[in-house]
Design an enzyme around this catalytic site. Structure first.
Site, PDB file in Angstrom:
ATOM      1  N   GLU A 243       0.871  -1.188   0.000  1.00  0.00           N
ATOM      2  CA  GLU A 243       0.000   0.000   0.000  1.00  0.00           C
ATOM      3  C   GLU A 243       0.899   1.227   0.000  1.00  0.00           C
ATOM      4  OE1 GLU A 243      -2.968   0.121   3.216  1.00  0.00           O
ATOM      5  OE2 GLU A 243      -2.695   2.293   3.336  1.00  0.00           O
TER       6      GLU A 243
ATOM      7  N   GLU B 214      -2.235  11.721   3.119  1.00  0.00           N
ATOM      8  CA  GLU B 214      -2.973  11.169   4.254  1.00  0.00           C
ATOM      9  C   GLU B 214      -2.712  11.971   5.520  1.00  0.00           C
ATOM     10  OE1 GLU B 214      -2.051   7.144   5.472  1.00  0.00           O
ATOM     11  OE2 GLU B 214      -4.138   6.782   6.042  1.00  0.00           O
TER      12      GLU B 214
END
Ligand SMILES: *[C@@H]1O[C@H](CO)[C@@H](O)[C@H](O)[C@H]1NC(C)=O
Ligand SMILES: *[C@@H]1O[C@H](CO)[C@@H](O)[C@H](O)[C@H]1NC(C)=O
Ligand SMILES: *[C@@H]1O[C@H](CO)[C@@H](O)[C@H](O)[C@H]1NC(C)=O
Length: 347
Positions: A164, A169
Site C-alpha cells: 500500500e 494522508e
C-alpha cells in the site's frame, strides 16, 4: 585531390543526416545514457477528469474509464457508511462542477446522525491496476477538520502482501502530509537513511514498512511544508501530489503547491528528474519494490474517526470533546470535501 569546400559540404550533409536521425531516434527510444542526461519524459496513459470518475461513460485513451464506488461500512473502522454511485450522486456527495469540470467528493454535511453513528461518505477505487508509473493527483481543495481522515492512496490485492502506498494522508488537525508505505514481508522494505538514499526533504516517522492487521503503521515520512495538507493546502489553492513508482530506483513522492507546479507537468510532458528532491523517498537499495508492490488500484476517500483519526491521537490533537460526538454534528463536515481537478497516470 578534393577541394576544401567539397569536403566541407560532404561533412556538413553527413552531420545533418546523422543529427536528424539522432533526434528522431532519441525522441522515440532514448538510450540509457541520454535518458540519464535529460531525464525520462513520461507519456500519459490514463487521465481521469470530471465525468470520468463515474461509470458508463465513453472510453477515452482507448481504456474503459471507471471508478468503483465502495458501498457499506469502512474497513478501517470509520464512522461512515460509503455510498454507491447513484446514492452518492443523488445526495450530492459526488458530482462534477459544471463551471470548471472539477470532481467533488464530499461527506454528508446536512444530516444529523447519532453520536458514534455512521455518516454518509464516499470511497472510490480505480478499476484499472498498475505495476509502476508516475501517478498525479491534482486537487484544489481537500477535506479538513477534527475527526476527518482523508486519503489518496494505492493498494494491491491480499493486503498487505501486494503493499500500500499512502500518497496523501492525515487526520484531525494535522498540518503537514504524511506519506507511508505498507508491505507484507518483514525486513525487506525499510526507509532507513544511508548516504546514498537520504535524498528527500521530509522527516522520517517510522522506518519498517512491514505491516500486519495488528501493527499497521508502516514506514512514514512527514512533509515539512504546511501547504501539503489541510488548511495550508486549501489556502494555497491546493496543488499536486506526484508518486513516481520506479521499480529499479524506488518510490518518490513530491508535493507542489498550486503556484509551484512544474511547467513540464502542466504541459503533460513531465520529467520528474528535473523536479528536485522529493518530499519522500524509499530507495530500492533498502526496499525490495517489485516483491512488495504490485497490481495497485488508486483509492480516494474520506473517513471519520476510525482506527487512526478516532484513536488515542484524537485526544492529543487539540480537537474538542470526543471523536464519536463530532460525528453527530453535520456542521463539522461542511469543509470535508475533495475538489479534484484530475488524476493521471503516466508511463
Ligand atoms: C519482523 O522481524 C523482526 C526482526 O527480525 C522481528 O523482531 C519481528 O518479530 C518480526 N515481526 C513479525 C511479525 O514476524
Ligand atoms: C556516509 O558519508 C560519510 C561522510 O562522507 C562517511 O564518513 C560515511 O562512511 C558514509 N556512510 C556510509 C554508510 O556510506
Ligand atoms: C456543532 O459544531 C459547531 C461547529 O463545530 C458548533 O459551533 C456547534 O455548537 C455544534 N453543535 C452541537 C449541537 O454540538
Amino acid at each position: 585531390m578534393h577541394s576544401l569546400p567539397k569536403l566541407f559540404l560532404a561533412a556538413l550533409s553527413f552531420t545533418i543526416l546523422a543529427d536528424g536521425s539522432h533526434h528522431w531516434y532519441s525522441h522515440h527510444y532514448p538510450t540509457a545514457a541520454h535518458r540519464q542526461l535529460i531525464g525520462k519524459t513520461y507519456m500519459i496513459q490514463d487521465l481521469y477528469q470530471g465525468e470520468d470518475f463515474f461509470k458508463d461513460v465513453p472510453p477515452i485513451y482507448f481504456q474503459l474509464v471507471d471508478w468503483i464506488f465502495a458501498i457499506g461500512p469502512d474497513p478501517t473502522g470509520g464512522n461512515v457508511i460509503y455510498q454507491g454511485q447513484s446514492d452518492a450522486q443523488s445526495k450530492r456527495l459526488a458530482y462534477v462542477d459544471d463551471c470548471d469540470n472539477s470532481f467533488i467528493l464530499a461527506v454528508d454535511s446536512t444530516s444529523t446522525v447519532a453520536a458514534g453513528g455512521q455518516r454518509a461518505s464516499v470511497r472510490i477505487t480505480s478499476q484499472k491496476s498498475y505495476n509502476g508509473g508516475l501517478f498525479i493527483f491534482d486537487a484544489s481543495y481537500m477535506p479538513v477538520g477534527c475527526s476527518t481522515w482523508p486519503s489518496f492512496w494505492t493498494v494491491g490485492p491480499h493486503w498487505p502482501m501486494a503493499g500500500e502506498i499512502d500518497i496523501v494522508e492525515g487526520v484531525n488537525n494535522q498540518v503537514t502530509n504524511q506519506m507511508t508505505l505498507h508491505t507484507g514481508t518483514n525486513q525487506t522494505c525499510t526507509n532507513e537513511i544511508t548516504n546514498s538514499t537520504h535524498q528527500f526533504s521530509g522527516k522520517i516517522v517510522a522506518t519498517n514498512c512491514f505491516s500486519t492487521t495488528h501493527a499497521d503503521s508502516g514506514c512514514s515520512i512527514e512533509d515539512t511544508d504546511t501547504s501539503s495538507f489541510a488548511y495550508g493546502f486549501n489556502n494555497a489553492e491546493g496543488g499536486v501530489f506526484a508518486l513516481l513508482w520506479d521499480n529499479s530506483a524506488g518510490m518518490s513522492i513530491w508535493h507542489f503547491a498550486r503556484a509551484n507546479i512544474p511547467a513540464d507537468l502542466i504541459a503533460q510532458t513531465p520529467r520528474p528528474s528535473t523536479w528536485g528532491i522529493p518530499a519522500g523517498f524509499w530507495s530500492s537499495q533498502t526496499c525490495d519494490i517489485t516483491t512488495n508492490f504490485y497490481e495497485h488500484q488508486m483509492v480516494i476517500d474520506t473517513t471519520i474517526c476510525g482506527d487512526w483519526a478516532g484513536g488515542r491521537i484524537y485526544a492529543q490533537s487539540g480537537c474538542p470533546g470526543t471523536c464519536s460526538d463530532m460525528v453527530a454534528n453535520a456542521t463539522n463536515y461542511v469543509d470535508a470535501k475533495w475538489v479534484i481537478n484530475y488524476v493521471a497516470v503516466y508511463q
